[in-house]
Write an enzyme that holds these catalytic residues in place. Structure first.
Site, PDB file in Angstrom:
ATOM      1  N   TYR A  55      10.873  -7.046 -14.662  1.00  0.00           N
ATOM      2  CA  TYR A  55      10.666  -6.533 -13.766  1.00  0.00           C
ATOM      3  C   TYR A  55      10.467  -4.951 -13.871  1.00  0.00           C
ATOM      4  O   TYR A  55       9.847  -3.957 -14.337  1.00  0.00           O
ATOM      5  CB  TYR A  55      11.439  -6.771 -12.126  1.00  0.00           C
ATOM      6  CG  TYR A  55      11.475  -5.376 -11.372  1.00  0.00           C
ATOM      7  CD1 TYR A  55      10.374  -4.642 -10.718  1.00  0.00           C
ATOM      8  CD2 TYR A  55      12.860  -4.693 -10.994  1.00  0.00           C
ATOM      9  CE1 TYR A  55      10.415  -3.652 -10.485  1.00  0.00           C
ATOM     10  CE2 TYR A  55      12.594  -2.977 -10.121  1.00  0.00           C
ATOM     11  CZ  TYR A  55      11.590  -2.720  -9.463  1.00  0.00           C
ATOM     12  OH  TYR A  55      11.459  -1.481  -8.738  1.00  0.00           O
ATOM     13  N   THR A  75      11.622   3.412 -10.753  1.00  0.00           N
ATOM     14  CA  THR A  75      13.512   2.955 -10.638  1.00  0.00           C
ATOM     15  C   THR A  75      13.991   3.559 -11.120  1.00  0.00           C
ATOM     16  O   THR A  75      14.700   3.443 -12.912  1.00  0.00           O
ATOM     17  CB  THR A  75      13.330   1.370 -10.598  1.00  0.00           C
ATOM     18  OG1 THR A  75      14.650   1.024 -11.094  1.00  0.00           O
ATOM     19  CG2 THR A  75      12.494   0.661 -11.863  1.00  0.00           C
ATOM     20  N   LYS A 117       8.214  -2.078 -15.055  1.00  0.00           N
ATOM     21  CA  LYS A 117       7.884  -0.044 -14.303  1.00  0.00           C
ATOM     22  C   LYS A 117       8.380   0.592 -16.392  1.00  0.00           C
ATOM     23  O   LYS A 117       7.678   1.867 -15.844  1.00  0.00           O
ATOM     24  CB  LYS A 117       9.441  -0.763 -13.231  1.00  0.00           C
ATOM     25  CG  LYS A 117       9.723  -1.228 -12.336  1.00  0.00           C
ATOM     26  CD  LYS A 117       8.211  -0.222 -11.588  1.00  0.00           C
ATOM     27  CE  LYS A 117       7.913   0.369 -10.988  1.00  0.00           C
ATOM     28  NZ  LYS A 117       6.709   1.431  -9.788  1.00  0.00           N
TER      29      LYS A 117
HETATM   30  P1  NAD Z   1       8.145  -3.647  -1.808  1.00  0.00           P
HETATM   31  O1  NAD Z   1       7.803  -5.130  -2.954  1.00  0.00           O
HETATM   32  O2  NAD Z   1       8.556  -3.913  -0.457  1.00  0.00           O
HETATM   33  O3  NAD Z   1       6.099  -3.602  -1.707  1.00  0.00           O
HETATM   34  C1  NAD Z   1       5.232  -3.403  -2.637  1.00  0.00           C
HETATM   35  C2  NAD Z   1       3.985  -2.643  -2.085  1.00  0.00           C
HETATM   36  O4  NAD Z   1       2.940  -2.696  -2.605  1.00  0.00           O
HETATM   37  C3  NAD Z   1       3.633  -4.111  -0.992  1.00  0.00           C
HETATM   38  O5  NAD Z   1       3.129  -2.883   0.221  1.00  0.00           O
HETATM   39  C4  NAD Z   1       1.933  -4.725  -0.974  1.00  0.00           C
HETATM   40  O6  NAD Z   1       1.618  -5.600  -0.543  1.00  0.00           O
HETATM   41  C5  NAD Z   1       1.836  -4.137  -3.068  1.00  0.00           C
HETATM   42  N1  NAD Z   1       1.162  -4.032  -4.293  1.00  0.00           N
HETATM   43  C6  NAD Z   1       1.874  -4.684  -5.042  1.00  0.00           C
HETATM   44  N2  NAD Z   1       1.122  -5.303  -5.893  1.00  0.00           N
HETATM   45  C7  NAD Z   1      -0.196  -4.887  -5.460  1.00  0.00           C
HETATM   46  C8  NAD Z   1      -1.455  -5.064  -6.098  1.00  0.00           C
HETATM   47  N3  NAD Z   1      -1.879  -4.993  -6.802  1.00  0.00           N
HETATM   48  N4  NAD Z   1      -2.543  -3.524  -5.008  1.00  0.00           N
HETATM   49  C9  NAD Z   1      -1.988  -3.216  -4.783  1.00  0.00           C
HETATM   50  N5  NAD Z   1      -0.764  -3.096  -3.656  1.00  0.00           N
HETATM   51  C10 NAD Z   1      -0.058  -3.802  -4.442  1.00  0.00           C
HETATM   52  O7  NAD Z   1       8.391  -2.286  -2.889  1.00  0.00           O
HETATM   53  P2  NAD Z   1       9.677  -1.618  -1.769  1.00  0.00           P
HETATM   54  O8  NAD Z   1      10.306  -1.433  -2.308  1.00  0.00           O
HETATM   55  O9  NAD Z   1       8.396  -0.474  -0.813  1.00  0.00           O
HETATM   56  O10 NAD Z   1       9.031  -0.164  -3.810  1.00  0.00           O
HETATM   57  C11 NAD Z   1       7.748   0.586  -4.138  1.00  0.00           C
HETATM   58  C12 NAD Z   1       8.099   1.111  -5.074  1.00  0.00           C
HETATM   59  O11 NAD Z   1       9.356   1.991  -5.172  1.00  0.00           O
HETATM   60  C13 NAD Z   1       8.089   0.347  -6.420  1.00  0.00           C
HETATM   61  O12 NAD Z   1       7.331   0.845  -7.262  1.00  0.00           O
HETATM   62  C14 NAD Z   1       9.035  -0.160  -6.542  1.00  0.00           C
HETATM   63  O13 NAD Z   1       9.882  -0.124  -8.356  1.00  0.00           O
HETATM   64  C15 NAD Z   1      10.289   1.094  -6.666  1.00  0.00           C
HETATM   65  N6  NAD Z   1      11.964   0.842  -6.348  1.00  0.00           N
HETATM   66  C16 NAD Z   1      11.944   0.910  -4.993  1.00  0.00           C
HETATM   67  C17 NAD Z   1      13.147   0.581  -5.310  1.00  0.00           C
HETATM   68  C18 NAD Z   1      13.752  -0.589  -3.989  1.00  0.00           C
HETATM   69  O14 NAD Z   1      15.362  -0.222  -3.663  1.00  0.00           O
HETATM   70  N7  NAD Z   1      13.044  -1.167  -3.133  1.00  0.00           N
HETATM   71  C19 NAD Z   1      14.177   1.363  -6.198  1.00  0.00           C
HETATM   72  C20 NAD Z   1      13.639   1.570  -7.066  1.00  0.00           C
HETATM   73  C21 NAD Z   1      11.542   2.054  -6.633  1.00  0.00           C
END
Ligand code: NAD
Ligand code: TYD
Length: 342
Positions: A155, A128, A159
Site C-alpha cells: 500500500y 499518507t 502511494k
Molecule cells: P477508502 O478506502 O474509504 O475510499 C477509497 C475510495 O476510492 C472508495 O470510494 C473507492 O470506491 C474509490 N476507488 C478505489 N479505486 C478506485 C478506482 N480505480 N477508480 C475510482 N475510484 C476508486 O479510503 P479513505 O480512507 O477515504 O482514503 C482516501 C485517501 O486518503 C486515499 O488516497 C488514502 O491513501 C489517503 N489517506 C487515508 C488515510 C486514512 O487514515 N484513511 C490517511 C492518510 C491518507
C-alpha cells in the site's frame, strides 16, 4: 485561491475521507460544484452521500480513474482536482497487491495527464505518512516534508509511487500540484476494516477486538474533519509544488491504549481484547510534525483523541444500518481470511 465558483473533481468521493470532504465543501461553499468520480469498490458507498444526492451542486459519476477516456471527458469542465481515490487497506495490500499498483500508481498518472491536457488550476493529491516508513518509539523523532520516502507495505509503496509522479508532473510539465501527507484518520463513514471502526463495531456485536502483536504500534490519530480543514487550507493558501504534512493533536498513543479507551467509552472490560498474529512488515510508529502547515497555513488539529473517539462511538451506535449492511456482505469472507473463522 478562492474556492467558491469553482468546479471540483473529487476522486474516491464515496469512500471515507472523500465523502466527509464533499459534505464539508457543500456545507461551506454555496456556489461550488462537485463532481464525484468513484468506481464504488468494496470501500465506496453511496449511502455516505445520501443527504446530498439531489443537491444541484453535486454530481456522481460511477467510473474508474484508470479509464483515460472517461477521465479526459470529465476533466473538460474541472477547475480543481482533489484526488482521494485509492486502494487503502494495508492488510488487503499484503493479500493482493496488484490493484494497489494499478489504481494508486497508474490511476494517478491517468488523472495527472488529463489534468495537464485541460490546464486545470490545481491538482491536489491526498497521500499518507506511511510513505515515510516507520519510526522508533522515540517521541523526539517525527516525519516532516523533508523525510525520505521509505515505504514498507505494498500500500505505502504504491502511494509513494503516486507521490513521485505528482512531483514529476510539477517539475517536468509545470502542472500546478499540491500534496498532503496525512496521518491515520478516524470518524464517521470509515469502513470497518480499519482499527477504530473495526473495534467499535465488533464490540457493538458482542465480539472481541483483534489487536496485532502486542499492541505496541503507535499511530498519529487525526479527526477526519480536521483533515478536511487542512486540505481546504492547502487549497486556499498552499504554494504550488509544495508538500504539507498534516498530523493529529497528540502522539505516542499505542494501539492497545486506543482500544482500551474505546472499551472504557463503551463500558466494556479488557476481556474483549484478543491479541492476534502480527501484520507482516508492521510499521512500528508513525508521527507527523505539522510545523510547516501550522506556520504557513495556520493549520491546527482541534479534536483530541478522547473527544473524537466519543463522537465516533456515538456515530456507529446511531448508524447501525450503515455498518451492519457492510458487515453482512462480502466483508465476511475478507474477515475470515484475515482473522480466521470465528
Ligand atoms: P477508502 O478506502 O474509504 O475510499 C477509497 C475510495 O476510492 C472508495 O470510494 C473507492 O470506491 C474509490 N476507488 C478505489 N479505486 C478506485 C478506482 N480505480 N477508480 C475510482 N475510484 C476508486 O479510503 P479513505 O480512507 O477515504 O482514503 C482516501 C485517501 O486518503 C486515499 O488516497 C488514502 O491513501 C489517503 N489517506 C487515508 C488515510 C486514512 O487514515 N484513511 C490517511 C492518510 C491518507
Ligand atoms: P489500520 O487501521 O489498518 O491503519 P494503518 O495500518 O494504515 O495504520 O491499523 C492501525 C493500527 O492498528 C496498525 O498498527 C495495525 C493495527 N491493527 C490491529 O491491531 N488490529 C486490527 O484488526 C487492525 C485492522 C489494525
Amino acid at each position: 485561491m478562492e474556492l467558491n465558483n469553482l468546479t471540483f473533481l473529487i476522486t474516491g468521493g464515496a469512500g471515507f475521507i472523500g465523502s466527509n470532504f464533499i459534505h464539508y465543501l457543500l456545507r461551506k461553499y454555496s456556489q461550488i460544484k462537485v463532481i464525484n468520480l468513484d468506481k464504488l469498490t468494496y470501500a465506496g458507498n453511496l449511502e455516505n452521500l445520501k443527504s446530498v444526492k439531489d443537491d444541484p451542486r453535486y454530481r456522481f459519476v460511477k467510473g474508474d480513474i484508470r479509464d483515460a477516456k472517461l477521465v479526459d471527458k470529465i476533466m473538460e469542465k474541472v477547475d480543481v482536482v482533489v484526488h482521494f481515490a485509492a486502494e487503502t487497506h494495508v492488510d488487503r495490500s499484503i493479500m493482493e497487491p496488484a490493484a494497489f499498483v494499478t489504481t494508486n500508481v497508474v490511476g494517478t498518472q491517468v488523472l495527472l495527464a488529463a489534468a495537464l491536457r485541460h490546464k486545470i488550476k490545481r491538482f491536489h493529491h491526498i497521500s499518507t505518512d506511511e510513505v515515510f516508513g516507520s519510526l522508533p518509539l522515540n517521541p523526539k523523532l517525527r516525519f516532516n516534508e523533508k523525510t525520505p520516502l521509505r515505504p514498507n507495505s505494498p500500500y505505502s509503496a504504491s502511494k509513494a509511487g503516486a507521490d513521485l509522479l505528482v512531483r514529476a508532473y510539477f517539475k517536468t510539465y509545470g502542472l500546478p500540484v499540491t500534496v498532503t501527507n496525512t496521518s491515520n484518520n478516524y470518524g464517521p463513514y470509515q469502513f470497518p476494516e480499519k482499527l477504530i471502526p473495526l473495534a467499535i463495531t465488533n464490540l457493538l456485536e458482542g465480539k472481541k477486538v483483534p489487536v496485532y502483536g502486542r499492541g505496541i504500534n503507535v499511530r498519529d490519530w487525526l479527526w477526519v474533519e480536521d483533515h478536511c480543514r487542512g486540505i481546504e487550507l492547502v487549497l486556499q493558501k498552499g504554494k504550488v509544488g509544495e508538500t504539507y504534512c498534516l498530523g493529529g493533536p497528540e502522539d505516542m498513543i499505542n494501539n492497545l491504549e486506543v482500544v482500551k479507551r474505546i472499551l472504557r467509552i463503551m463500558g466494556k472490560d479488557e476481556e474483549s481484547i484478543e491479541l492476534v498474529k502480527d501484520r507482516p512488515g508492521h510499521d512500528l510508529r508513525y508521527a507527523i510534525d505539522s510545523t510547516k502547515a501550522e506556520k504557513e497555513l495556520g493549520y491546527q488539529p482541534e479534536v483530541h483523541l478522547d473527544e473524537g473517539l466519543e463522537r465516533t462511538v456515538e456515530w456507529y451506535k446511531e448508524n447501525r444500518d450503515w455498518w451492519q449492511k457492510i458487515k453482512s456482505g462480502k466483508y465476511k469472507s475478507y474477515y475470515e481470511r484475515q482473522y480466521g473463522k470465528k
